[in-house]
Write an enzyme that holds these catalytic residues in place. Structure first.
Site, mmCIF file in Angstrom:
data_model
loop_
_atom_site.group_PDB
_atom_site.id
_atom_site.type_symbol
_atom_site.label_atom_id
_atom_site.label_comp_id
_atom_site.label_asym_id
_atom_site.label_seq_id
_atom_site.Cartn_x
_atom_site.Cartn_y
_atom_site.Cartn_z
ATOM 1 N N ASP A 141 -85.422 87.077 95.065
ATOM 2 C CA ASP A 141 -86.051 88.367 95.335
ATOM 3 C C ASP A 141 -86.771 88.901 94.086
ATOM 4 O O ASP A 141 -86.430 88.530 92.953
ATOM 5 C CB ASP A 141 -84.978 89.403 95.731
ATOM 6 N N ARG A 191 -93.004 84.122 98.841
ATOM 7 C CA ARG A 191 -92.869 85.246 99.780
ATOM 8 C C ARG A 191 -93.674 86.411 99.216
ATOM 9 O O ARG A 191 -93.420 86.863 98.091
ATOM 10 C CB ARG A 191 -91.391 85.633 99.897
ATOM 11 N N GLY A 195 -93.784 95.496 98.000
ATOM 12 C CA GLY A 195 -93.029 95.985 96.843
ATOM 13 C C GLY A 195 -92.320 97.273 97.196
ATOM 14 O O GLY A 195 -92.914 98.149 97.842
ATOM 15 N N ALA A 196 -91.061 97.393 96.791
ATOM 16 C CA ALA A 196 -90.216 98.489 97.290
ATOM 17 C C ALA A 196 -89.662 99.411 96.201
ATOM 18 O O ALA A 196 -88.887 100.306 96.507
ATOM 19 C CB ALA A 196 -89.058 97.888 98.092
ATOM 20 N N THR A 233 -94.010 91.126 105.832
ATOM 21 C CA THR A 233 -94.514 92.476 106.093
ATOM 22 C C THR A 233 -94.299 92.825 107.559
ATOM 23 O O THR A 233 -94.239 91.941 108.407
ATOM 24 C CB THR A 233 -96.024 92.586 105.760
ATOM 25 N N HIS A 234 -94.199 94.148 107.813
ATOM 26 C CA HIS A 234 -94.144 94.637 109.197
ATOM 27 C C HIS A 234 -95.464 95.276 109.585
ATOM 28 O O HIS A 234 -95.616 95.811 110.668
ATOM 29 C CB HIS A 234 -93.028 95.689 109.340
ATOM 30 N N ARG A 294 -84.009 102.173 99.716
ATOM 31 C CA ARG A 294 -85.391 101.659 99.754
ATOM 32 C C ARG A 294 -85.928 101.678 101.189
ATOM 33 O O ARG A 294 -87.087 101.978 101.424
ATOM 34 C CB ARG A 294 -85.458 100.249 99.144
ATOM 35 N N ARG A 295 -85.055 101.389 102.180
ATOM 36 C CA ARG A 295 -85.514 101.426 103.587
ATOM 37 C C ARG A 295 -85.787 102.869 104.001
ATOM 38 O O ARG A 295 -86.717 103.149 104.744
ATOM 39 C CB ARG A 295 -84.464 100.808 104.537
ATOM 40 N N ALA A 297 -86.767 105.262 102.035
ATOM 41 C CA ALA A 297 -87.959 105.724 101.322
ATOM 42 C C ALA A 297 -89.237 105.181 101.946
ATOM 43 O O ALA A 297 -90.295 105.799 101.839
ATOM 44 C CB ALA A 297 -87.880 105.310 99.852
ATOM 45 N N GLU A 298 -89.160 104.018 102.610
ATOM 46 C CA GLU A 298 -90.361 103.434 103.190
ATOM 47 C C GLU A 298 -90.858 104.228 104.385
ATOM 48 O O GLU A 298 -92.027 104.187 104.727
ATOM 49 C CB GLU A 298 -90.054 102.007 103.703
HETATM 50 P P1 FDA Z 1 -95.283 99.396 105.612
HETATM 51 O O1 FDA Z 1 -94.239 100.013 104.775
HETATM 52 O O2 FDA Z 1 -96.650 99.960 105.579
HETATM 53 O O3 FDA Z 1 -94.757 99.350 107.090
HETATM 54 C C1 FDA Z 1 -95.541 98.939 108.196
HETATM 55 C C2 FDA Z 1 -94.813 99.333 109.468
HETATM 56 O O4 FDA Z 1 -93.566 98.645 109.546
HETATM 57 C C3 FDA Z 1 -94.417 100.807 109.537
HETATM 58 O O5 FDA Z 1 -95.467 101.590 110.051
HETATM 59 C C4 FDA Z 1 -93.210 100.745 110.437
HETATM 60 O O6 FDA Z 1 -93.603 100.598 111.784
HETATM 61 C C5 FDA Z 1 -92.537 99.491 110.016
HETATM 62 N N1 FDA Z 1 -91.567 99.721 108.916
HETATM 63 C C6 FDA Z 1 -91.712 99.386 107.624
HETATM 64 N N2 FDA Z 1 -90.610 99.709 106.904
HETATM 65 C C7 FDA Z 1 -89.764 100.288 107.777
HETATM 66 C C8 FDA Z 1 -88.476 100.831 107.648
HETATM 67 N N3 FDA Z 1 -87.824 100.853 106.490
HETATM 68 N N4 FDA Z 1 -87.874 101.333 108.757
HETATM 69 C C9 FDA Z 1 -88.500 101.292 109.959
HETATM 70 N N5 FDA Z 1 -89.743 100.790 110.132
HETATM 71 C C10 FDA Z 1 -90.367 100.291 109.061
HETATM 72 N N6 FDA Z 1 -89.566 94.299 98.291
HETATM 73 C C11 FDA Z 1 -89.376 94.050 96.967
HETATM 74 O O7 FDA Z 1 -89.747 94.876 96.130
HETATM 75 N N7 FDA Z 1 -88.740 92.907 96.562
HETATM 76 C C12 FDA Z 1 -88.336 91.957 97.447
HETATM 77 O O8 FDA Z 1 -87.782 90.941 97.037
HETATM 78 C C13 FDA Z 1 -88.562 92.183 98.834
HETATM 79 N N8 FDA Z 1 -88.173 91.281 99.755
HETATM 80 C C14 FDA Z 1 -88.578 91.434 101.063
HETATM 81 C C15 FDA Z 1 -88.345 90.416 101.989
HETATM 82 C C16 FDA Z 1 -88.822 90.542 103.287
HETATM 83 C C17 FDA Z 1 -88.605 89.415 104.261
HETATM 84 C C18 FDA Z 1 -89.540 91.713 103.686
HETATM 85 C C19 FDA Z 1 -90.087 91.851 105.079
HETATM 86 C C20 FDA Z 1 -89.716 92.734 102.785
HETATM 87 C C21 FDA Z 1 -89.238 92.615 101.486
HETATM 88 N N9 FDA Z 1 -89.410 93.642 100.554
HETATM 89 C C22 FDA Z 1 -89.172 93.386 99.225
HETATM 90 C C23 FDA Z 1 -89.798 95.007 101.008
HETATM 91 C C24 FDA Z 1 -91.307 95.209 100.958
HETATM 92 O O9 FDA Z 1 -91.754 95.228 99.632
HETATM 93 C C25 FDA Z 1 -91.697 96.523 101.627
HETATM 94 O O10 FDA Z 1 -91.113 97.595 100.940
HETATM 95 C C26 FDA Z 1 -91.327 96.615 103.093
HETATM 96 O O11 FDA Z 1 -91.509 95.399 103.751
HETATM 97 C C27 FDA Z 1 -92.214 97.651 103.816
HETATM 98 O O12 FDA Z 1 -93.565 97.295 103.698
HETATM 99 P P2 FDA Z 1 -94.460 96.711 104.908
HETATM 100 O O13 FDA Z 1 -95.278 95.591 104.364
HETATM 101 O O14 FDA Z 1 -93.604 96.350 106.042
HETATM 102 O O15 FDA Z 1 -95.477 97.849 105.249
#
Ligand code: FDA
Length: 314
Positions: A141, A191, A195-196, A233-234, A294-295, A297-298
């Site tokens: 990670d 991967r 970023g979180a 990503t979602h 972190r979840r 905050a997203e």
């Molecule tokens: P974005 O945050 O824009 O979300 C897009 C859509 O997805 C939202 O509109 C919502 O519908 C849905 N969604 C997203 N987050 C949600 C939540 N918490 N609850 C409900 N719905 C949500 N980060 C990091 O810094 N180091 C790491 O090692 C990893 N590892 C990692 C592995 C995997 C498999 C994933 C999918 C993600 C990570 N992350 C991570 C987290 C990543 O950096 C990021 O913070 C989250 O994936 C949210 O970003 P999105 O790309 O999903 O877009």
């Protein structure tokens, strides 16, 4: 990016808030949405169910920023047992469809005083040796930017022996487009996520549109490169971009994968699993506080749900 994100992440560092959040039973409901269980006994049925629905998995034993050697050793022991349990679930003949563990170097001792990075590297070597024998992948990670150089140095070093060792890159960091170029060589498992963590503007893009642009540039580099991109990503815009690039570059389901977090966009996970390779990141364990905040905050909606539950029960 959610404008409240830095505020929530900053507040989450407060020991008082941590005591309040971890001390209330209401938290258990929201933790259960994102975390597969407290221990392996609770985890394994969740994993079985995901595998039965055509989704692959990457399991994370929760924990980070270990400042105690004994705790780092206990984390290594837990991962060794986890790898055994995952191997017993049955591997796949297709290498890309293997089960995987995800690990944070700060949980393996990277933050220990003096020789933390060397201890974490040694511990990761133990995990990779075991995982290699068991036919399980390992991906490291990405944590806050102050650890990126040390983490990538460890990965580069161990890839000489374990070329399948995966790395996570964070699109919000200014440096990541270059890192993608450097790390997208043949067979390299990368991967890519947004970023979180709470990062300063000197190293990371702050605006949502800038992060998306950077993600698209990184994605293009990875999809056009020789490695194995893991599109974490979602975000529907980025998922569509990955699907489009897969068509353009002739990458089939075994040549890249979509990845999402456990408990987020379940229906979309199933849709993607029907036609592509889809892997779910599944965390378990008692140290869920950092992961949960972190979840929260997203997505402000998650926080609102949590606060409403807190107020209605108090
Ligand atoms: P974005 O945050 O824009 O979300 C897009 C859509 O997805 C939202 O509109 C919502 O519908 C849905 N969604 C997203 N987050 C949600 C939540 N918490 N609850 C409900 N719905 C949500 N980060 C990091 O810094 N180091 C790491 O090692 C990893 N590892 C990692 C592995 C995997 C498999 C994933 C999918 C993600 C990570 N992350 C991570 C987290 C990543 O950096 C990021 O913070 C989250 O994936 C949210 O970003 P999105 O790309 O999903 O877009």
């Amino acid at each position: 990016m959610n404008p409240l994100r830095p505020v929530i992440l900053a507040a989450a560092d407060s020991p008082r808030l941590k005591r309040m959040i971890t001390g209330t039973p209401i938290t258990a409901d929201i933790v259960r949405r994102f975390v597969a269980g407290e221990d392996r006994d609770e985890l394994i049925p969740v994993v079985r169910e995901l595998l039965a629905s055509r989704r692959l998995i990457s399991v994370d034993f929760l924990g980070e920023n270990t400042t105690d050697r004994a705790q780092a050793d206990a984390t290594v022991a837990e991962y060794l047992s986890l790898i055994n349990d995952l191997a017993a679930l049955g591997g796949s003949a297709d290498a890309a469809a293997r089960t995987e563990v995800s690990v944070k170097l700060s949980a393996l001792g990277q933050a220990l005083p003096a020789d933390g990075p060397a201890i974490a590297t040694e511990n990761l070597h133990i995990l990779c040796t075991k995982a290699g024998q068991a036919g399980v992948w390992v991906t490291v990670d990405a944590e806050d930017h102050s650890t990126t150089d040390a983490t990538l140095a460890t990965i580069r070093q161990l890839r000489a022996e374990f070329p399948w060792l995966g790395a996570v890159l964070q699109a919000y960091l200014h440096r990541t487009v270059a890192d993608c170029g450097e790390l997208s060589g043949a067979g390299s498992r990368i991967r890519l996520c947004k970023g979180a963590y709470r990062e300063p503007h000197t190293v990371a893009y702050q605006r949502s549109a800038e992060v998306t642009d950077s993600y698209l540039r990184c994605l293009e580099t990875l999809m056009r490169g020789d490695g194995y991109p893991m599109v974490a990503t979602h975000d529907p815009v980025l998922i569509r971009a990955a699907e489009q690039l897969a068509v353009e570059t002739g990458r089939g389901p075994g040549q890249f994968e979509h990845q999402m977090l456990y408990g987020i966009r379940d229906a979309e996970q199933l849709r993607l699993a029907a036609g592509s390779t889809m892997r779910v990141y599944v965390p378990y364990g008692g140290q869920w506080y950092g992961y949960l905040t972190r979840r929260l905050a997203e997505r402000p909606a998650n926080l609102t749900f949590f606060l409403r539950a807190l107020v209605s029960k108090s």
